[in-house]
Design a protein around this motif. Structure first.
Motif, mmCIF file in Angstrom:
data_model
loop_
_atom_site.group_PDB
_atom_site.id
_atom_site.type_symbol
_atom_site.label_atom_id
_atom_site.label_comp_id
_atom_site.label_asym_id
_atom_site.label_seq_id
_atom_site.Cartn_x
_atom_site.Cartn_y
_atom_site.Cartn_z
ATOM 1 N N UNK A 54 37.290 40.166 42.613
ATOM 2 C CA UNK A 54 36.149 41.065 42.755
ATOM 3 C C UNK A 54 35.387 40.722 44.040
ATOM 4 N N UNK A 55 34.514 41.618 44.490
ATOM 5 C CA UNK A 55 33.688 41.306 45.662
ATOM 6 C C UNK A 55 32.867 40.024 45.471
ATOM 7 N N UNK A 56 32.592 39.685 44.207
ATOM 8 C CA UNK A 56 31.832 38.471 43.923
ATOM 9 C C UNK A 56 32.695 37.219 44.069
ATOM 10 N N UNK A 57 34.012 37.405 44.165
ATOM 11 C CA UNK A 57 34.915 36.268 44.242
ATOM 12 C C UNK A 57 35.330 35.745 42.880
ATOM 13 N N UNK A 58 34.834 36.359 41.815
ATOM 14 C CA UNK A 58 35.163 35.925 40.464
ATOM 15 C C UNK A 58 36.297 36.774 39.899
ATOM 16 N N UNK A 59 37.133 36.150 39.074
ATOM 17 C CA UNK A 59 38.185 36.887 38.384
ATOM 18 C C UNK A 59 37.634 37.393 37.059
ATOM 19 N N UNK A 60 37.835 38.654 36.792
ATOM 20 C CA UNK A 60 37.505 39.208 35.483
ATOM 21 C C UNK A 60 38.711 40.016 35.016
ATOM 22 N N UNK A 61 38.888 40.092 33.716
ATOM 23 C CA UNK A 61 40.053 40.764 33.157
ATOM 24 C C UNK A 61 40.140 42.207 33.631
ATOM 25 N N UNK A 62 39.017 42.882 33.701
ATOM 26 C CA UNK A 62 39.022 44.279 34.149
ATOM 27 C C UNK A 62 39.655 44.408 35.536
ATOM 28 N N UNK A 63 39.324 43.495 36.438
ATOM 29 C CA UNK A 63 39.890 43.591 37.781
ATOM 30 C C UNK A 63 41.383 43.275 37.769
ATOM 31 N N UNK A 64 41.803 42.386 36.869
ATOM 32 C CA UNK A 64 43.231 42.111 36.726
ATOM 33 C C UNK A 64 43.979 43.331 36.234
ATOM 34 N N UNK A 65 43.392 44.024 35.289
ATOM 35 C CA UNK A 65 43.990 45.244 34.756
ATOM 36 C C UNK A 65 44.082 46.312 35.843
ATOM 37 N N UNK A 66 43.008 46.488 36.604
ATOM 38 C CA UNK A 66 43.024 47.466 37.694
ATOM 39 C C UNK A 66 44.119 47.136 38.693
ATOM 40 N N UNK A 67 44.246 45.856 39.024
ATOM 41 C CA UNK A 67 45.251 45.425 39.993
ATOM 42 C C UNK A 67 46.660 45.684 39.456
ATOM 43 N N UNK A 68 46.841 45.485 38.169
ATOM 44 C CA UNK A 68 48.128 45.736 37.545
ATOM 45 C C UNK A 68 48.534 47.187 37.699
ATOM 46 N N UNK A 69 47.569 48.081 37.573
ATOM 47 C CA UNK A 69 47.863 49.509 37.650
ATOM 48 C C UNK A 69 47.959 50.026 39.085
ATOM 49 N N UNK A 70 47.474 49.263 40.037
ATOM 50 C CA UNK A 70 47.496 49.708 41.434
ATOM 51 C C UNK A 70 48.746 49.205 42.139
ATOM 52 N N UNK A 71 49.121 49.913 43.167
ATOM 53 C CA UNK A 71 50.210 49.463 44.017
ATOM 54 C C UNK A 71 49.759 48.273 44.839
ATOM 55 N N UNK A 72 50.681 47.637 45.510
ATOM 56 C CA UNK A 72 50.400 46.422 46.275
ATOM 57 C C UNK A 72 49.303 46.627 47.322
#
Length: 97
Positions: A54-72
């Motif tokens: 995230x822009x905050x530099x923290x990992x959150x599950x939501x951002x992991x999920x978004x990344x999973x659904x996005x292309x590289x």
């Protein structure tokens, strides 16, 4: 326990294997067993950033999920077959801590 500071101190860089004696000496038998089960790459490579987070530099599950659904390198969702879509919808609807 000795003054181990980084994981690389537990790896024989030339042989690309764990320094078993260091590990068994510095960790409980259960921890040592778990560490020794972790496979090491046979090839060395420079560290690189893999997760941007995230822009905050923290990992959150939501951002992991978004990344999973996005292309590289794109903001477009990856093509997911219907089975995966159903699975992830059910997963995200599950009441978990």
């Amino acid at each position: 326990m000795s003054d181990l500071n980084v994981v690389s101190e537990l790896i024989d860089q030339e042989q690309r294997c764990w320094k078993r004696d260091h590990i068994t000496k510095n960790f409980s038998s259960k921890e040592a067993e778990r560490i020794l089960c972790i496979p090491l790459s046979k090839h060395t490579q420079e560290d690189r950033l893999v997760w941007w987070g995230e822009p905050t530099g923290e990992y959150i599950v939501r951002s992991g999920y978004k990344r999973l659904l996005q292309g590289e390198d794109t903001s477009e969702p990856r093509h997911c077959n219907n089975d995966h879509t159903i699975f992830y919808k059910k997963l995200w609807q599950t009441d978990l801590p």
